[in-house]
Design a protein around this motif. Structure first.
Motif, mmCIF file in Angstrom:
data_model
loop_
_atom_site.group_PDB
_atom_site.id
_atom_site.type_symbol
_atom_site.label_atom_id
_atom_site.label_comp_id
_atom_site.label_asym_id
_atom_site.label_seq_id
_atom_site.Cartn_x
_atom_site.Cartn_y
_atom_site.Cartn_z
ATOM 1 N N VAL A 304 42.994 35.500 47.337
ATOM 2 C CA VAL A 304 42.202 35.119 48.111
ATOM 3 C C VAL A 304 40.667 34.961 46.896
ATOM 4 O O VAL A 304 40.672 35.632 46.599
ATOM 5 C CB VAL A 304 41.671 35.973 49.014
ATOM 6 C CG1 VAL A 304 40.568 35.061 50.740
ATOM 7 C CG2 VAL A 304 42.923 35.909 50.254
ATOM 8 N N GLN A 305 40.807 33.981 47.056
ATOM 9 C CA GLN A 305 39.352 33.240 46.014
ATOM 10 C C GLN A 305 38.357 33.624 46.421
ATOM 11 O O GLN A 305 37.893 32.677 47.445
ATOM 12 C CB GLN A 305 39.688 32.036 44.658
ATOM 13 C CG GLN A 305 37.927 31.952 44.054
ATOM 14 C CD GLN A 305 38.203 33.216 43.053
ATOM 15 O OE1 GLN A 305 39.631 32.904 42.067
ATOM 16 N NE2 GLN A 305 37.465 33.575 42.970
ATOM 17 N N ILE A 306 37.134 34.035 46.375
ATOM 18 C CA ILE A 306 35.493 34.064 47.128
ATOM 19 C C ILE A 306 34.933 32.972 45.848
ATOM 20 O O ILE A 306 35.142 33.784 44.997
ATOM 21 C CB ILE A 306 35.086 36.191 46.590
ATOM 22 C CG1 ILE A 306 35.962 36.403 47.729
ATOM 23 C CG2 ILE A 306 33.348 35.165 47.657
ATOM 24 C CD1 ILE A 306 36.669 35.670 49.395
ATOM 25 N N GLY A 307 34.437 31.912 46.218
ATOM 26 C CA GLY A 307 33.569 31.793 45.610
ATOM 27 C C GLY A 307 34.715 31.251 43.781
ATOM 28 O O GLY A 307 36.029 30.790 44.637
ATOM 29 N N ALA A 308 34.091 30.274 43.091
ATOM 30 C CA ALA A 308 34.411 30.431 42.039
ATOM 31 C C ALA A 308 35.351 31.034 40.665
ATOM 32 O O ALA A 308 35.191 31.617 40.656
ATOM 33 C CB ALA A 308 33.549 29.395 41.323
ATOM 34 N N HIS A 311 33.717 30.551 35.355
ATOM 35 C CA HIS A 311 32.791 31.704 34.487
ATOM 36 C C HIS A 311 31.800 30.287 34.538
ATOM 37 O O HIS A 311 30.168 30.563 34.435
ATOM 38 C CB HIS A 311 32.916 31.864 33.541
ATOM 39 C CG HIS A 311 33.058 31.507 32.545
ATOM 40 N ND1 HIS A 311 34.024 30.786 32.147
ATOM 41 C CD2 HIS A 311 31.512 30.995 31.427
ATOM 42 C CE1 HIS A 311 33.905 30.646 30.811
ATOM 43 N NE2 HIS A 311 32.802 29.898 30.650
ATOM 44 N N THR A 312 32.384 29.059 34.799
ATOM 45 C CA THR A 312 31.659 28.104 34.183
ATOM 46 C C THR A 312 30.975 27.354 35.933
ATOM 47 O O THR A 312 30.191 26.660 36.200
ATOM 48 C CB THR A 312 31.993 26.636 33.716
ATOM 49 O OG1 THR A 312 33.466 25.900 34.314
ATOM 50 C CG2 THR A 312 32.861 27.103 32.550
ATOM 51 N N GLY A 313 31.166 28.113 36.745
ATOM 52 C CA GLY A 313 31.222 27.370 38.334
ATOM 53 C C GLY A 313 31.813 26.659 38.659
ATOM 54 O O GLY A 313 32.090 26.346 40.339
ATOM 55 N N ASN A 314 33.638 26.418 38.538
ATOM 56 C CA ASN A 314 34.061 25.204 38.669
ATOM 57 C C ASN A 314 35.293 26.347 39.278
ATOM 58 O O ASN A 314 35.466 27.581 38.885
ATOM 59 C CB ASN A 314 34.942 25.113 37.840
ATOM 60 C CG ASN A 314 34.164 23.996 37.193
ATOM 61 O OD1 ASN A 314 33.937 22.180 37.763
ATOM 62 N ND2 ASN A 314 33.341 23.266 35.642
#
Length: 423
Positions: A304-308, A311-314
């Protein structure tokens, strides 16, 4: 015997954690998401979150706080307390709660439980009381609930018919109750203080024959084939969308920490130290499964990925396209997302003559009218033995639904998450 759950209870007023139903003093900064993450990281399996709202506005604030905590931590939550009607049960479940909690100290609650059970099944409803339960009243509700949370437990044979979640005041009290046959979970106001090392305690109970919620790897580190640096490559995949998110490396400590905590932990080759994904950014990765390849030399983690992830925000680290075949996979959910993005772009940057902009200009009533019309067209098409017509009408319906989604600020990711919760 059901899996035993180390549980934490939180009481919520105006979106903030308070001391108890009788004491409205805010605990620390009152941030529910932060405290759920803190207790989950310590090893708690289940969170009971009681909504103490006194009016509808506060009710919505509390539900939003519960939803945010679940979204940001992937925690298992039994949420509720302020259930007066069926719609309240629905709101807690739609917020992401595993079960809705109905306060049976409230009079005339049986109708809401009847309707909730008929819609979602009684397995989605548990009862709560902070008083000594009237056995006669409880017996009338047994067929409507799948368990009961009790703050003041009195031994009564009627309770033996239900899975119990009990409050403990001391470690000895906790230890005694968690080992009782029909007790599924035990909680305290501050479970972490009763059990300073929850993970070790869970392993101890597991060794004693009690089923516990711990990750047990079928392979040890010595069974794995490492690269020339003594590290194990790890491919990370979103467990819902199956998107490949990133690749990293583990050493033995990172592997064991991942298995122990359920949070993806890696070894940084550049910094030469351990790093927990999300520790700085808040973009944690919670383990859903770990698989090894046929050569035992590469790990696949579904998370389960929280956010991106990047590290670039992708969302994924693999966003730089080198080559793509002309014949793309038309069945991919990317098709829906691309159409959604076009509609969203029309909303932000209107284009003259665009039908999509015509709908936005006419407003929500026109959009809803079109969605309703397309539903009717699907029903009519379904009576036709030729499947081509229904494909066309469902496509029209999805388009107009996406216009509605953009108008209401709902994304496909939110729909995917909601569907995943219903698996």
């Amino acid at each position: 015997m059901q899996t035993k759950k180390i549980t934490q209870i939180f009481y919520l007023k105006n979106g903030k954690i308070v001391a108890s139903p009788e004491n409205s003093q805010i605990v620390e900064d009152g941030n529910l998401t932060r405290k759920v993450r803190e207790y989950k990281d310590a090893g708690c399996d289940l969170f009971i979150i009681l909504d103490l709202s006194e009016h509808d506005t506060e009710h919505e604030i509390n539900i939003n706080a519960i939803k945010e905590a679940i979204t940001q931590t992937d925690a298992c939550v039994y949420g509720g307390g302020s259930v007066k009607r069926f719609e309240d049960i629905k709101k807690y479940l739609y917020a992401g709660c595993e079960k809705a909690v109905a306060n049976i100290d409230i009079d005339n609650i049986s109708n809401a439980l009847e309707e909730g059970g008929a819609r979602f099944g009684k397995d989605k409803i548990v009862a709560y009381t902070n008083k000594s339960v009237n056995p006669a009243k409880l017996s009338q509700l047994l067929h409507l609930i799948s368990g009961i949370i009790i703050e003041e437990y009195t031994h009564d044979t009627i309770f033996e018919q239900l899975p119990l979640f009990l409050k403990a005041e001391t470690f000895d009290d906790f230890d005694k109750k968690i080992k009782s046959e029909n007790v599924c979970g035990v909680f305290g106001n501050e479970t972490c203080k009763l059990l300073p090392d929850i993970y070790t305690y869970k392993l101890k109970l597991l060794d004693e024959g009690f089923p516990m919620n711990v990750i047990k790897s079928s392979l040890s580190w010595c069974d794995l084939k490492l690269n020339s640096d003594g590290l194990l490559p790890v491919i990370v995949q979103d467990y819902k969308t199956m998107d490949v998110l990133m690749m990293a490396y583990m050493n033995e400590e990172a592997f064991n920490t991942t298995v122990k905590t359920g949070k993806m932990t890696y070894y940084s080759r550049s910094r030469q130290n351990l790093w927990i994904k999300g520790e700085t950014s808040g973009h944690y990765q919670y383990v859903r499964s770990l698989s090894i390849d046929c050569d035992n030399d590469t790990l696949l983690a579904k998370v389960v990925q929280i956010g991106a992830a990047c590290h670039t925000g992708n969302k994924s680290c693999f966003y730089n396209e080198i080559y793509k075949a002309n014949k793309d996979n038309k069945a991919s959910n990317e098709v829906l997302e691309k159409v959604y993005d076009v509609i969203l772009n029309r909303k932000k940057h209107p284009r003259e003559g665009s039908y999509t902009n015509y709908l936005f200009d006419k407003g929500i009533d026109k959009i809803l009218k079109k969605v309703g019309e397309e539903c009717t067209e699907i029903v009519i098409a379904a009576k036709n033995p030729d499947s081509e017509e229904i494909k066309y009408e469902i496509s029209d319906f999805l388009y107009h639904t996406m216009v509605l989604m953009v108008e209401k600020g709902v994304s496909w990711n939110e729909i995917y998450e909601e569907l995943a919760r219903r698996e």
